[in-house]
Structures are given as structure tokens and as C-alpha cells.
Design a protein around this motif. Structure first.
Motif, PDB file in Angstrom:
ATOM      1  N   HIS A  99      -3.000  12.666  17.587  1.00 37.82           N
ATOM      2  CA  HIS A  99      -2.809  11.033  17.516  1.00 37.82           C
ATOM      3  C   HIS A  99      -3.762  10.428  18.274  1.00 37.82           C
ATOM      4  O   HIS A  99      -3.411   9.310  19.114  1.00 37.82           O
ATOM      5  CB  HIS A  99      -1.404  10.852  18.156  1.00 37.82           C
ATOM      6  CG  HIS A  99      -0.463  11.542  17.477  1.00 37.82           C
ATOM      7  ND1 HIS A  99       0.109  11.609  16.173  1.00 37.82           N
ATOM      8  CD2 HIS A  99       0.706  12.555  18.044  1.00 37.82           C
ATOM      9  CE1 HIS A  99       0.829  12.175  15.754  1.00 37.82           C
ATOM     10  NE2 HIS A  99       1.082  13.067  16.862  1.00 37.82           N
ATOM     11  N   THR A 100      -5.112  10.855  18.273  1.00 43.31           N
ATOM     12  CA  THR A 100      -6.331  10.102  18.868  1.00 43.31           C
ATOM     13  C   THR A 100      -6.805   9.315  18.035  1.00 43.31           C
ATOM     14  O   THR A 100      -7.162   9.749  16.726  1.00 43.31           O
ATOM     15  CB  THR A 100      -7.327  11.082  19.349  1.00 43.31           C
ATOM     16  OG1 THR A 100      -6.869  11.635  20.704  1.00 43.31           O
ATOM     17  CG2 THR A 100      -8.304  10.252  19.837  1.00 43.31           C
ATOM     18  N   LEU A 101      -7.343   7.928  18.046  1.00 44.23           N
ATOM     19  CA  LEU A 101      -8.040   7.136  17.200  1.00 44.23           C
ATOM     20  C   LEU A 101      -9.451   7.416  17.808  1.00 44.23           C
ATOM     21  O   LEU A 101     -10.113   6.933  18.658  1.00 44.23           O
ATOM     22  CB  LEU A 101      -7.701   5.665  17.256  1.00 44.23           C
ATOM     23  CG  LEU A 101      -8.098   4.709  16.434  1.00 44.23           C
ATOM     24  CD1 LEU A 101      -8.022   4.927  15.040  1.00 44.23           C
ATOM     25  CD2 LEU A 101      -7.803   3.270  16.822  1.00 44.23           C
ATOM     26  N   ASN A 145      -5.891  17.726  13.038  1.00 48.11           N
ATOM     27  CA  ASN A 145      -5.131  17.494  14.500  1.00 48.11           C
ATOM     28  C   ASN A 145      -4.159  16.033  14.448  1.00 48.11           C
ATOM     29  O   ASN A 145      -3.821  15.762  15.702  1.00 48.11           O
ATOM     30  CB  ASN A 145      -6.130  17.335  15.410  1.00 48.11           C
ATOM     31  CG  ASN A 145      -5.883  17.690  16.884  1.00 48.11           C
ATOM     32  OD1 ASN A 145      -4.932  18.613  17.158  1.00 48.11           O
ATOM     33  ND2 ASN A 145      -6.394  16.822  17.832  1.00 48.11           N
ATOM     34  N   GLN A 146      -3.919  15.647  13.129  1.00 53.02           N
ATOM     35  CA  GLN A 146      -3.183  14.474  13.316  1.00 53.02           C
ATOM     36  C   GLN A 146      -3.707  13.134  14.001  1.00 53.02           C
ATOM     37  O   GLN A 146      -3.019  12.545  14.381  1.00 53.02           O
ATOM     38  CB  GLN A 146      -1.847  14.616  13.669  1.00 53.02           C
ATOM     39  CG  GLN A 146      -1.093  15.462  12.905  1.00 53.02           C
ATOM     40  CD  GLN A 146       0.247  16.038  13.307  1.00 53.02           C
ATOM     41  OE1 GLN A 146       0.968  15.327  14.080  1.00 53.02           O
ATOM     42  NE2 GLN A 146       0.903  17.309  12.896  1.00 53.02           N
ATOM     43  N   SER A 147      -5.045  13.034  13.825  1.00 53.08           N
ATOM     44  CA  SER A 147      -5.821  12.145  14.508  1.00 53.08           C
ATOM     45  C   SER A 147      -6.531  11.311  13.428  1.00 53.08           C
ATOM     46  O   SER A 147      -6.495  11.543  12.333  1.00 53.08           O
ATOM     47  CB  SER A 147      -6.816  12.628  15.572  1.00 53.08           C
ATOM     48  OG  SER A 147      -6.237  13.013  16.547  1.00 53.08           O
ATOM     49  N   LYS A 188     -11.715  17.150  10.711  1.00 54.77           N
ATOM     50  CA  LYS A 188     -11.082  17.879  11.562  1.00 54.77           C
ATOM     51  C   LYS A 188      -9.910  17.066  12.415  1.00 54.77           C
ATOM     52  O   LYS A 188      -9.097  17.529  12.932  1.00 54.77           O
ATOM     53  CB  LYS A 188     -12.282  18.465  12.603  1.00 54.77           C
ATOM     54  CG  LYS A 188     -13.074  19.559  12.151  1.00 54.77           C
ATOM     55  CD  LYS A 188     -14.100  19.723  13.236  1.00 54.77           C
ATOM     56  CE  LYS A 188     -15.144  20.872  12.746  1.00 54.77           C
ATOM     57  NZ  LYS A 188     -15.538  21.048  11.553  1.00 54.77           N
ATOM     58  N   ALA A 189     -10.427  15.760  12.340  1.00 52.13           N
ATOM     59  CA  ALA A 189      -9.383  14.696  12.968  1.00 52.13           C
ATOM     60  C   ALA A 189      -7.922  14.818  12.084  1.00 52.13           C
ATOM     61  O   ALA A 189      -6.899  14.959  12.893  1.00 52.13           O
ATOM     62  CB  ALA A 189      -9.934  13.388  12.915  1.00 52.13           C
ATOM     63  N   LEU A 217     -15.093  17.239  20.055  1.00 45.24           N
ATOM     64  CA  LEU A 217     -14.647  15.872  20.037  1.00 45.24           C
ATOM     65  C   LEU A 217     -12.973  15.837  19.777  1.00 45.24           C
ATOM     66  O   LEU A 217     -12.426  15.183  20.294  1.00 45.24           O
ATOM     67  CB  LEU A 217     -15.140  15.098  19.041  1.00 45.24           C
ATOM     68  CG  LEU A 217     -16.645  14.450  19.418  1.00 45.24           C
ATOM     69  CD1 LEU A 217     -17.286  13.840  18.347  1.00 45.24           C
ATOM     70  CD2 LEU A 217     -16.492  13.582  20.630  1.00 45.24           C
ATOM     71  N   VAL A 218     -12.695  16.846  18.637  1.00 49.33           N
ATOM     72  CA  VAL A 218     -11.318  16.911  18.361  1.00 49.33           C
ATOM     73  C   VAL A 218     -10.627  17.614  19.143  1.00 49.33           C
ATOM     74  O   VAL A 218      -9.457  17.231  19.941  1.00 49.33           O
ATOM     75  CB  VAL A 218     -11.350  17.518  16.810  1.00 49.33           C
ATOM     76  CG1 VAL A 218      -9.593  17.636  16.595  1.00 49.33           C
ATOM     77  CG2 VAL A 218     -11.873  16.371  15.835  1.00 49.33           C
TER      78      VAL A 218
END
Length: 379
Positions: free
Chosen positions: A261-263, A306-308, A302-303, A254-255
Motif C-alpha cells: 500500500h505504497t504510493l 504488492n498492492q501498491s 510489480k507495484a 523499490l517495491v
């Protein structure tokens, strides 16, 4: 900046001589934990200073612990009691059964790129370890080691080290993608993103394997023999490791399959176990045992790497509300054939996909509400 802590797990290679010493040390540490636990249960004293004053001498002379081990034992037991009080809100005496030893960084243990050094009842011992995954963590300007656990599993020794580091926080203004994620049993996850693209991860094989585990568990429980109990314990651990690996793979995909920068928008499934009271008994095991929380926790950290960002929203009516016209009705969804059919506008789709679409829409609304100026909100 935001701090992230992950657990690095490495195998320690132990000689026969060192194994005897480690087993002796771990056994003494476990006995000391139970000794301190008994005292705290009687006195309800959770103060490090007063416990140290009352128990330090006994831990050193009667149980033979080293100075730092005695301090670590007291801290370990205090921490366990505080966890129980926070969750259960009453005094319950914990029992320390597992063969493990809590190690304070640079006091009980140290780690270099060549060897692992640990404090034992007979002083320091150095041992080699599997270092393939640890190389990047030795830059101590970035990574900080915390209190580790030395664990004995099936005669092999593993070190679980919490590694902390700072990463940039994801700013709402930087969000470039929104992904709604519906978690379920028929599909582990169903997603819907800003490109209006849907992805599904089937849960069919997992459901079948869980059913096989459940059948085997029932057979072993009926036997009621020592060997069947040992097998039951082994099966439970094996099933747990297998499910955790699946959640790791799903959360990683998913990541990595979405940009920085995913929400990610999830349903808030707090209290989901209580809802099983309305589920038929024969289906209850599947509903209760599904590891939604583990998947959620793996996705969150994990998000962050990845800066999410991951948010949780109200799950009510996400599978009953039409994402096209907004009409909400229970009969819109046919659970038996996993079909959503809007009674108002006639829109049809898979019911899990509908859930993901509505979560995506709630994510868009969250971004809008977060970026609306305070003056506009006040008006």
C-alpha cells in the motif's frame, strides 16, 4: 479485484528430429503471415469472418497449415495491423521476419508439469522444458494461460506465456507510505519517502558502459561489412537485455524495500524524446537511449503485485521548485554540479533529491485531494 498479466518465459528442450519439424512449422507460419498481410494491405479488410472466407482455403491447401494454425495466422496479422493503425494512423504493411509461432492455449499448445505439447504440420509433438519457474502457475483456479509465442533464438527454443491472475486493488484509504521517484542519468533513481529518507541508485557505470557500446557501434558502422552488421545486431540485443535486467532489479528493489500500500510518484515523461532537440548532439544519444519507459512499466506491474499504486504527475519545475519555501526559479538549479540552491531561503541539496522531494509532496497532495469529501470540494 484487478487483473495482472505477466509473461513467463521457459526454454523448450528440442531433439534434432523435433527441431526440423518445428523449424518447418515456424517457417510455414511466417510465410502464411506475410501472405495474409499482403492481402489485407491490398483490401484494407480487417474483419475476421470475411478474411477467413477469402483466405482459409488457400492457407490450408497452398501453404499446408492445420485448421487452428490458419485461424491463428489471420488473428495475428489483424492484431499487427490494428497496432500499426493505432500508433501510425496510416496503412503500413508489416513484414513478418522473426522465427516465431503464435499458439492458442488448449488448441495450438498445452502445458503440464511434465511436458509441452505443440501443434505442428505433422500433428502434435510433446517435448520437455525447463520447469523450475512454472510450478506455481499450474493452479488454474488462480492463473490463466493466454496465447503464447514459440520463439527461436540462436538455435534455442523459448515459450513466452502470458499468465493472468486477479489481485486486490490498492485503495487510496489504505496508502501508508508515499515515495517520490526522480529518474535521471546521473542517478537512475533518486527517492524521497514518508520517513524523509533519501536513496540513490548511481547511473555512472551504466553511462560508461553505454558510451563503450556507442563507440563500438560507430566503429562497426564504418566497416560496412556483413560480419559487422551481424555484430551490430548482436550488440543491440545484448545491450537491450542488459538494460532490461537493470530496470528489473531497480524496480524490484523499490517495491520490496517499501511496504504494501505504497504510493509511488513518478514524473510523466511522455514526449521526452522531443525535448532532445534542445540537447547538444554529442549528448543526444544518452538522453534518447535511456530506458525510462521500461523502468516505469516494470515498476507499475510489480507495484500492483504488492498492492501498491503508481501515479504520474506533471514534471514541470520539479527540479526548480524549493521544497521548503516553494520558491521556483530556473537559477535555483545548477545542472553542471547537480546542486540545488534556493535563491529565496538558501536551502541546498542534490538537484535529483529535490526532484524526488517535490514528487513526494505532489503525492501527498494527491492523497489529500482524493480523500476530501465532494461536499467540501463543492464549497
Amino acid at each position: 479485484m484487478e487483473q495482472i498479466t505477466i509473461t513467463a518465459k521457459i526454454q523448450i528442450y528440442v531433439s534434432k528430429q523435433d527441431k526440423v519439424l518445428l523449424d518447418k512449422t515456424i517457417s510455414a507460419y511466417r510465410n502464411a503471415c506475410n501472405f495474409v498481410s499482403e492481402y489485407i494491405f491490398r483490401t484494407h479488410d480487417l474483419q475476421q469472418f470475411s478474411l477467413n472466407k477469402a483466405l482459409y482455403s488457400a492457407l490450408r491447401t497452398e501453404l499446408g497449415l492445420k485448421s487452428q494454425m490458419a485461424q491463428s495466422v489471420i488473428k495475428t496479422v489483424i492484431s499487427r495491423y490494428k497496432t500499426i493503425l493505432e500508433s501510425q494512423h496510416k496503412w503500413i504493411k508489416p513484414s513478418f521476419k522473426k522465427p516465431q509461432y503464435d499458439l492458442v492455449w488448449n488448441r495450438d499448445y498445452s502445458l503440464t508439469q511434465k511436458c509441452f505439447s505443440v501443434n505442428t504440420l505433422n500433428g502434435r509433438v510433446k517435448m520437455p522444458y525447463a520447469d523450475k519457474t512454472m510450478e506455481k502457475y499450474f493452479d488454474h483456479t488462480i492463473y490463466k494461460f493466454g496465447t503464447a509465442k514459440l520463439v527461436n533464438k540462436h538455435g534455442k527454443y523459448f515459450l513466452h506465456i502470458p499468465v493472468s491472475y486477479d489481485t486486490e486493488e490498492s485503495n487510496i484509504s489504505d496508502i501508508c507510505d508515499v515515495v517520490g521517484i526522480d529518474r535521471g542519468i546521473n542517478f537512475i533513481v533518486a527517492t524521497f519517502d514518508s520517513k524523509h529518507k533519501s536513496e540513490f541508485v548511481s547511473g555512472k557505470q551504466i553511462k560508461q558502459k553505454r558510451a563503450a557500446y556507442s563507440k563500438l557501434r560507430k566503429e562497426l558502422q564504418m566497416r560496412k561489412t556483413p560480419s559487422s552488421r551481424r555484430r551490430l545486431k548482436a550488440i543491440g540485443q545484448r545491450e537491450n537485455r542488459w538494460m532490461q535486467d537493470i530496470n528489473h532489479c531497480v524496480s524490484k528493489a523499490l517495491v520490496t524495500n517499501n511496504p504494501k500500500h505504497t504510493l509511488f510518484v513518478l514524473e510523466d515523461l511522455t514526449g521526452i524524446r522531443k525535448s532532445t532537440e534542445r540537447v547538444k548532439t554529442k549528448y543526444r544519444y544518452v538522453s534518447v537511449s535511456w530506458s525510462f519507459y521500461d523502468l516505469e512499466q516494470k515498476l507499475i506491474y510489480k507495484a500492483k503485485q504488492n498492492q501498491s499504486t503508481v501515479i504520474k504527475v506533471d514534471p514541470h519545475y520539479t527540479s526548480q521548485c524549493c521544497p521548503v519555501c516553494g520558491h521556483t526559479e530556473k537559477s535555483n538549479r545548477n545542472k553542471k554540479i547537480h546542486l540545488f540552491s534556493c535563491k529565496n531561503c538558501g536551502y541546498k541539496s542534490n538537484d535529483d533529491r529535490i526532484g524526488a522531494m517535490n514528487l513526494y509532496r505532489m503525492g501527498i497532495n494527491y492523497l489529500y485531494d482524493s480523500q476530501v469529501p465532494d461536499t467540501v470540494m463543492a464549497e
